[in-house]
Structures are given as structure tokens and as C-alpha cells.
Design a protein around this motif. Structure first.
Motif, PDB file in Angstrom:
ATOM      1  N   ALA A  47       0.825  -1.210   0.000  1.00  0.00           N
ATOM      2  CA  ALA A  47       0.000   0.000   0.000  1.00  0.00           C
ATOM      3  C   ALA A  47       0.861   1.263   0.000  1.00  0.00           C
ATOM      4  CB  ALA A  47      -0.932  -0.012   1.207  1.00  0.00           C
ATOM      5  N   THR A  48       1.935   1.244   0.796  1.00  0.00           N
ATOM      6  CA  THR A  48       2.812   2.427   0.830  1.00  0.00           C
ATOM      7  C   THR A  48       3.585   2.572  -0.471  1.00  0.00           C
ATOM      8  OG1 THR A  48       4.609   1.163   1.873  1.00  0.00           O
ATOM      9  CG2 THR A  48       3.049   2.272   3.321  1.00  0.00           C
ATOM     10  N   ALA A  49       3.928   1.442  -1.106  1.00  0.00           N
ATOM     11  CA  ALA A  49       4.617   1.504  -2.401  1.00  0.00           C
ATOM     12  C   ALA A  49       3.710   2.102  -3.471  1.00  0.00           C
ATOM     13  CB  ALA A  49       5.083   0.110  -2.815  1.00  0.00           C
ATOM     14  N   ILE A  50       2.413   1.753  -3.422  1.00  0.00           N
ATOM     15  CA  ILE A  50       1.457   2.332  -4.369  1.00  0.00           C
ATOM     16  C   ILE A  50       1.353   3.837  -4.157  1.00  0.00           C
ATOM     17  CG2 ILE A  50      -0.996   2.400  -4.989  1.00  0.00           C
ATOM     18  CD1 ILE A  50      -1.080  -0.608  -4.376  1.00  0.00           C
ATOM     19  N   LEU A  51       1.387   4.259  -2.883  1.00  0.00           N
ATOM     20  CA  LEU A  51       1.359   5.697  -2.587  1.00  0.00           C
ATOM     21  C   LEU A  51       2.569   6.396  -3.198  1.00  0.00           C
ATOM     22  CD1 LEU A  51       0.184   8.145  -1.087  1.00  0.00           C
ATOM     23  CD2 LEU A  51       1.465   7.408   0.950  1.00  0.00           C
ATOM     24  N   ALA A  52       3.762   5.803  -3.023  1.00  0.00           N
ATOM     25  CA  ALA A  52       4.972   6.401  -3.602  1.00  0.00           C
ATOM     26  C   ALA A  52       4.896   6.419  -5.118  1.00  0.00           C
ATOM     27  CB  ALA A  52       6.203   5.614  -3.134  1.00  0.00           C
ATOM     28  N   SER A  53       4.327   5.366  -5.712  1.00  0.00           N
ATOM     29  CA  SER A  53       4.181   5.330  -7.170  1.00  0.00           C
ATOM     30  C   SER A  53       3.215   6.408  -7.647  1.00  0.00           C
ATOM     31  CB  SER A  53       3.677   3.951  -7.614  1.00  0.00           C
ATOM     32  OG  SER A  53       4.623   2.960  -7.305  1.00  0.00           O
ATOM     33  N   GLY A  54       2.207   6.697  -6.817  1.00  0.00           N
ATOM     34  CA  GLY A  54       1.275   7.776  -7.159  1.00  0.00           C
ATOM     35  C   GLY A  54       1.977   9.119  -7.251  1.00  0.00           C
ATOM     36  N   VAL A  55       2.969   9.325  -6.367  1.00  0.00           N
ATOM     37  CA  VAL A  55       3.748  10.563  -6.435  1.00  0.00           C
ATOM     38  C   VAL A  55       4.538  10.621  -7.741  1.00  0.00           C
ATOM     39  CG1 VAL A  55       5.629  11.863  -5.369  1.00  0.00           C
ATOM     40  CG2 VAL A  55       3.899  10.768  -3.937  1.00  0.00           C
ATOM     41  N   ILE A  56       5.127   9.488  -8.132  1.00  0.00           N
ATOM     42  CA  ILE A  56       5.883   9.443  -9.393  1.00  0.00           C
ATOM     43  C   ILE A  56       4.972   9.753 -10.574  1.00  0.00           C
ATOM     44  CG2 ILE A  56       7.203   7.924 -10.919  1.00  0.00           C
ATOM     45  CD1 ILE A  56       8.120   6.401  -8.426  1.00  0.00           C
ATOM     46  N   ALA A  57       3.752   9.228 -10.535  1.00  0.00           N
ATOM     47  CA  ALA A  57       2.821   9.434 -11.648  1.00  0.00           C
ATOM     48  C   ALA A  57       2.483  10.904 -11.855  1.00  0.00           C
ATOM     49  CB  ALA A  57       1.549   8.629 -11.416  1.00  0.00           C
ATOM     50  N   LEU A  58       2.574  11.719 -10.789  1.00  0.00           N
ATOM     51  CA  LEU A  58       2.294  13.146 -10.915  1.00  0.00           C
ATOM     52  C   LEU A  58       3.298  13.841 -11.832  1.00  0.00           C
ATOM     53  CD1 LEU A  58       1.494  14.016  -7.175  1.00  0.00           C
ATOM     54  CD2 LEU A  58      -0.144  13.713  -9.048  1.00  0.00           C
ATOM     55  N   PHE A  59       4.455  13.236 -11.986  1.00  0.00           N
ATOM     56  CA  PHE A  59       5.521  13.868 -12.774  1.00  0.00           C
ATOM     57  C   PHE A  59       5.858  13.031 -14.010  1.00  0.00           C
ATOM     58  CE2 PHE A  59       6.017  15.056  -8.325  1.00  0.00           C
ATOM     59  CZ  PHE A  59       6.048  16.448  -8.413  1.00  0.00           C
ATOM     60  N   GLU A  60       4.841  12.438 -14.584  1.00  0.00           N
ATOM     61  CA  GLU A  60       5.029  11.590 -15.754  1.00  0.00           C
ATOM     62  C   GLU A  60       5.631  12.364 -16.926  1.00  0.00           C
ATOM     63  OE1 GLU A  60       2.317   8.685 -18.654  1.00  0.00           O
ATOM     64  OE2 GLU A  60       1.457   9.598 -16.856  1.00  0.00           O
ATOM     65  N   ASP A  61       5.190  13.620 -17.115  1.00  0.00           N
ATOM     66  CA  ASP A  61       5.699  14.432 -18.230  1.00  0.00           C
ATOM     67  C   ASP A  61       7.191  14.705 -18.059  1.00  0.00           C
ATOM     68  OD1 ASP A  61       3.170  14.462 -19.291  1.00  0.00           O
ATOM     69  OD2 ASP A  61       2.646  16.421 -18.456  1.00  0.00           O
ATOM     70  N   ALA A  62       7.598  14.978 -16.814  1.00  0.00           N
ATOM     71  CA  ALA A  62       9.012  15.256 -16.571  1.00  0.00           C
ATOM     72  C   ALA A  62       9.863  14.020 -16.848  1.00  0.00           C
ATOM     73  CB  ALA A  62       9.210  15.730 -15.132  1.00  0.00           C
ATOM     74  N   LEU A  63       9.369  12.858 -16.434  1.00  0.00           N
ATOM     75  CA  LEU A  63      10.112  11.618 -16.676  1.00  0.00           C
ATOM     76  C   LEU A  63      10.209  11.305 -18.157  1.00  0.00           C
ATOM     77  CD1 LEU A  63       8.620   9.441 -13.797  1.00  0.00           C
ATOM     78  CD2 LEU A  63      11.017  10.084 -14.034  1.00  0.00           C
ATOM     79  N   THR A  64       9.140  11.624 -18.902  1.00  0.00           N
ATOM     80  CA  THR A  64       9.158  11.383 -20.348  1.00  0.00           C
ATOM     81  C   THR A  64      10.142  12.309 -21.042  1.00  0.00           C
ATOM     82  OG1 THR A  64       6.835  10.718 -20.259  1.00  0.00           O
ATOM     83  CG2 THR A  64       7.736  11.280 -22.426  1.00  0.00           C
ATOM     84  N   ALA A  65      10.223  13.548 -20.563  1.00  0.00           N
ATOM     85  CA  ALA A  65      11.096  14.542 -21.204  1.00  0.00           C
ATOM     86  C   ALA A  65      12.564  14.304 -20.877  1.00  0.00           C
ATOM     87  CB  ALA A  65      10.684  15.949 -20.767  1.00  0.00           C
ATOM     88  N   ILE A  66      12.823  13.871 -19.635  1.00  0.00           N
ATOM     89  CA  ILE A  66      14.218  13.689 -19.198  1.00  0.00           C
ATOM     90  C   ILE A  66      14.367  12.280 -18.650  1.00  0.00           C
ATOM     91  CG2 ILE A  66      16.089  14.575 -17.771  1.00  0.00           C
ATOM     92  CD1 ILE A  66      14.543  17.210 -17.564  1.00  0.00           C
ATOM     93  N   VAL A  67      14.883  11.378 -19.469  1.00  0.00           N
ATOM     94  CA  VAL A  67      15.012   9.963 -19.085  1.00  0.00           C
ATOM     95  C   VAL A  67      15.969   9.796 -17.905  1.00  0.00           C
ATOM     96  CG1 VAL A  67      15.690   7.682 -19.899  1.00  0.00           C
ATOM     97  CG2 VAL A  67      14.503   9.260 -21.440  1.00  0.00           C
TER      98      VAL A  67
END
Length: 463
Positions: free
Chosen positions: A308-328
Motif C-alpha cells: 500500500a505504501t509503495a502504491i502511494l509512492a508510485s502515485g507521487v511518481i505518476a504526478l511527474f510523468e511528463d518530466a520523466l518522459t522529457a528527461i530519461v
């Protein structure tokens, strides 16, 4: 200086002992396979009960049960008291009540109660019906108290003397008592007419004093009196703090009812430390003979919480999907920030839980310790910010990216230090066990803060 100094075991001797243990385990396994009860009995009889328990614990649960069926009389009271609780439960389940009663008859009351406490109520009643009325009354009094309290742990056999006795009176009394004396005792308690403990005289002091000397002239005042309902961990803390070898247990009217001894407190300290260690890892106690189902049942709930806590952390990552796509490169460096924060938080948490358990961390010094851990996190963050910034700059040839990970490292390690000390304190304030739940919350904080700080700064500065 005594010439009886203990010998230090060398590495070769330690290896020899290990080889001997392996050989004994193999002999015992062979005897069980051959269904040779006499050989099983001989092998266990030639070992100290603690060593015999260690050997049995290296066998499978099925093998131990077979040994109990083939040689039930080999499982003496001392051996049963030394066995791990799960194996002891298996063995006592195969023994007749009369056999259990015969095994525990020579044990001190606390050790006998330790063997009986895991039995089903009806089996325990049958065992108690096989012992003398005096022993039954003494053992039943143990079970009037909650588990893991001084009342359950205390030894009902002790040596007490009236205040008018001399050394000679005490020595004569102990010689007459003979086998009725407890196996282990360190002090003779001096009591008044109402049986309130006034003081204690070490046995060593008795042995070097003239027979005419009054015990009250030799006694040290009893400063620590332990109530039966006191938690065993609190009792162990008192032993550790005041360097006690034994301590009187008194009832609500202050009358002496039993004693705690250092050998039992060592067991408690070991047990509590083991529980804290397992709790920090998110598991509970599991014997070597536990089945796969038992292990899964004890660990799966905590893994579910971690999921459950890992899903929460993954939710934070998902907020910055555009940044991850732009800068690998962000995806490559992101786990480093979270991992460093997690390790730093675990270090701080281990220090905090141990300090709470040993009563070193209190409300009086909590503020100072919190500031220290926060400052430690910041300093460590600055050190590794420089290191990781240089690595990122060389690796990706991107100075702004190096600055982002350096700043995120400082932020996450600072929060890690703060969470590692604050989370267990908050949990304790609300009545929860800090060792049990802290690691999940600390890991969540370091993951969420680490991802949010790194990706958030990257989104602001790099995009």
C-alpha cells in the motif's frame, strides 16, 4: 589475582565445537530414523539441557516429535524449559500428563510455570492434578498473573530470615532445608513480623561472616520492590539500571511473595531485543520448524502494508510523468534519492527504538535528540549531495540536473533523520509499539519526500 581465569575459545576450538554439534545432530537423526529409543535417550542424557535443546532445534519438527514418541523420558524438565516454545508445544502435546508432571517436579516454580503456560487448560489441569498439593498451589498462583509480568516470572521459592537471626541461625536453617532451597538464589531477605522485606544479605557475605553476627548488621536496604503486575520488560530495565542479581516481589500490602533472579532477566532482555529486531523487519517470531504456511501467515500482512505504501509512492511518481518522459535521466537517478533516504531513516529509527526501549529517550531530552537527528540528516545530505552531484554532472554532462539531485538529497536525508526519530516518538505517545509500526511509516516518508523533492525540483528547474 585468581588463577582461575576463563579460557578464551580460539577459532579452531569454536570450529571443533561446531563440528561436534553437527556430528551429534547426525547421530540423533540416525537414532530417530532407526527408531532406537535407547540411543536417543543416551545421546540427550550426555548433553547439557541447553545443548540438547540446541541439537533438537536443528532437526525437523517431525523428527523431534518422533524422538518424543520413542523416548519420552529423555525430555526432562530442564530440557523442556530450554526448548523453543513451538517445539516444546509439540513435545508436551505427545507426553502424558503424568510424564510432564514427573519432568517438572524438580524445577524451580518459575521454570515449571514456563513449561506449563503453553499447555491447553484441560491438559494443564491434568498435569497439576499429578503434583503435590503444595506444588500445585504454588504453580496455580503463577497463572493468576498476566503473561509477561513479574508475577508470572517470579520464583516462589526464596530464603527469608527474621530480623533477630544471626549468621549462624541462617546457615543452620539452610542446611536443614537442604533440597527445599531454591536451585539458584543470591540473597537472603530479612523480613519484619509482617513479612515485609527490610533488607537483603548476599550469600557471599554470609559465608565470610562470624556465626554470631546479626543479619541486620550485614544487610543492605532493599530499595527496589517489584509488584507482580509490573511488565517483565520494566523489571529487566530495573535489573539493568541498578545492577541487581535478585529483587523481591511484593504484594499490594508490601509482603514478600517471591523473587526475580538475574538468570530470568537475561532471558527477558534477550527476548525483548529479539522481538524489537523482528518487529523492525515487519515479522514476528517464527521457529525453525515452522511450516511455509506459518511463515507466510506471519509475514504477508506486513507485505500488504508495504504494498500500500509503495502504491502511494508510485502515485507521487505518476504526478511527474511528463518530466520523466522529457528527461530519461530522472528515471535513472530517482531510485538513488529514495534509497539513500530509506537507509538514513532506518539508521535513525534503529537508534530511536533502542533508546526508547532502554529508557534513554524521554520527553525531557526528546527535543535535543530530534534536533540532533535532523542536523545529522542535513550534514549527511550535504556530504552526499556533493558526491552525487559530481557523479550526475560527469555521468549526464548536465550541471542543472546535478544541482537538482544534490538539493533533493539534502531535503530527503533531512526528512529521513527527522522521521526516524519523530515517528517512533509519536507512535509511543499514542500507545503503539514503536518497534512494530515505525519502519513502514519511515519508509513511506522517505520514498514520498524523495520522489516529490527530486521530481518536483526537476519539473521546476529543468522544464
Amino acid at each position: 589475582m585468581s588463577d582461575l581465569a576463563p579460557e578464551i575459545e580460539t577459532d579452531d576450538e569454536a570450529q571443533s565445537t561446531a563440528d561436534t554439534d553437527i556430528a551429534v545432530v547426525a547421530r540423533l537423526a540416525t537414532a530417530i530414523g532407526d527408531r532406537d529409543g535407547g540411543q536417543i535417550r543416551d545421546i540427550l542424557a550426555e548433553l547439557h539441557p541447553a545443548d540438547a535443546a540446541d541439537v533438537l532445534e536443528q532437526l525437523s519438527a517431525d523428527q523431534v516429535r518422533q524422538a518424543a514418541k520413542l523416548a519420552p523420558d529423555a525430555f526432562t524438565g530442564e530440557l523442556l524449559a530450554e526448548l523453543q516454545w513451538d517445539l516444546r508445544d509439540d513435545v508436551t502435546g505427545l507426553l502424558e500428563p503424568a510424564q510432564i508432571a514427573d519432568a517438572i517436579k524438580d524445577l524451580d516454580s518459575d521454570d515449571a510455570a514456563h513449561v506449563l503456560e503453553e499447555l491447553d487448560d484441560d491438559v494443564r489441569e491434568q498435569v497439576l492434578s499429578e503434583v503435590s498439593d503444595e506444588d500445585r498451589t504454588m504453580l496455580e498462583s503463577h497463572f493468576e498473573h498476566e503473561e509477561e509480568t513479574a508475577g508470572r516470572l517470579m520464583q516462589r521459592d526464596f530464603v527469608a530470615a527474621p530480623e533477630f537471626w544471626t549468621v549462624g541461625d541462617a546457615i543452620d536453617h539452610m542446611r536443614r532445608a537442604g533440597e527445599d532451597l531454591p536451585d539458584i538464589f543470591f540473597d537472603i531477605y530479612i523480613v519484619d513480623a509482617a513479612f515485609h522485606p527490610m533488607g537483603a544479605v548476599p550469600v557471599s557475605q554470609i559465608m565470610r561472616s562470624p556465626r554470631s553476627r546479626k543479619l541486620t548488621d550485614l544487610m543492605d536496604e532493599v530499595r527496589i520492590r517489584i509488584a507482580p503486575e509490573v511488565d517483565q520488560e520494566e523489571a529487566a530495565y530495573l535489573f539493568e539500571k541498578y545492577h541487581l542479581f535478585s529483587a523481591p516481589v511484593v504484594d499490594e500490602d508490601g509482603r514478600l511473595t517471591g523473587m526475580l533472579t538475574i538468570d530470568d532477566m537475561v532471558d527477558v532482555i534477550q527476548e525483548e531485543n529479539k522481538e524489537d529486531m523482528l518487529a523492525l523487519a515487519g515479522v514476528n517470531d517464527a521457529g525453525l520448524s515452522d511450516s511455509v504456511f506459518d511463515s507466510v501467515r506471519s509475514r504477508a500482512p506486513w507485505l500488504l502494508v508495504n504494498l500500500a505504501t509503495a502504491i502511494l509512492a508510485s502515485g507521487v511518481i505518476a504526478l511527474f510523468e511528463d518530466a520523466l518522459t522529457a528527461i530519461v535521466a530522472l528515471a535513472v537517478l530517482m531510485p538513488i534519492v529514495a534509497s539513500m533516504g530509506g537507509n538514513a531513516g532506518t539508521q535513525s529509527l534503529a537508534v530511536a527504538v533502542r533508546a526508547i526501549a532502554s529508557r534513554d529517550l524521554t520527553s525531557a531530552n526528546a527535543r535535543r535528540v530530534i534536533i540532533r537527528e535532523l542536523a545529522t540528516g542535513i550534514v549527511n545530505g550535504l556530504i552526499f549531495a556533493v558526491v552525487m552531484g559530481l557523479v550526475a554532472a560527469v555521468w549526464f554532462q548536465n550541471v542543472p540536473l546535478a544541482g537538482v539531485i544534490a538539493l533533493a538529497m539534502v531535503i530527503n536525508l533531512a526528512f529521513a533523520g527527522l522521521a526516524g526519530i519523530a515517528v517512533p516518538l509519536v507512535l509511543r505517545r499514542f500507545g503503539a509499539d514503536p518497534a512494530v509500526a515505525s519502519s513502514v511509516f519511515v519508509t513511506t516518508v522517505t520514498d514520498v519526500i524523495g520522489f516529490f523533492a527530486f521530481l518536483g525540483l526537476a519539473a521546476i528547474i529543468l522544464l
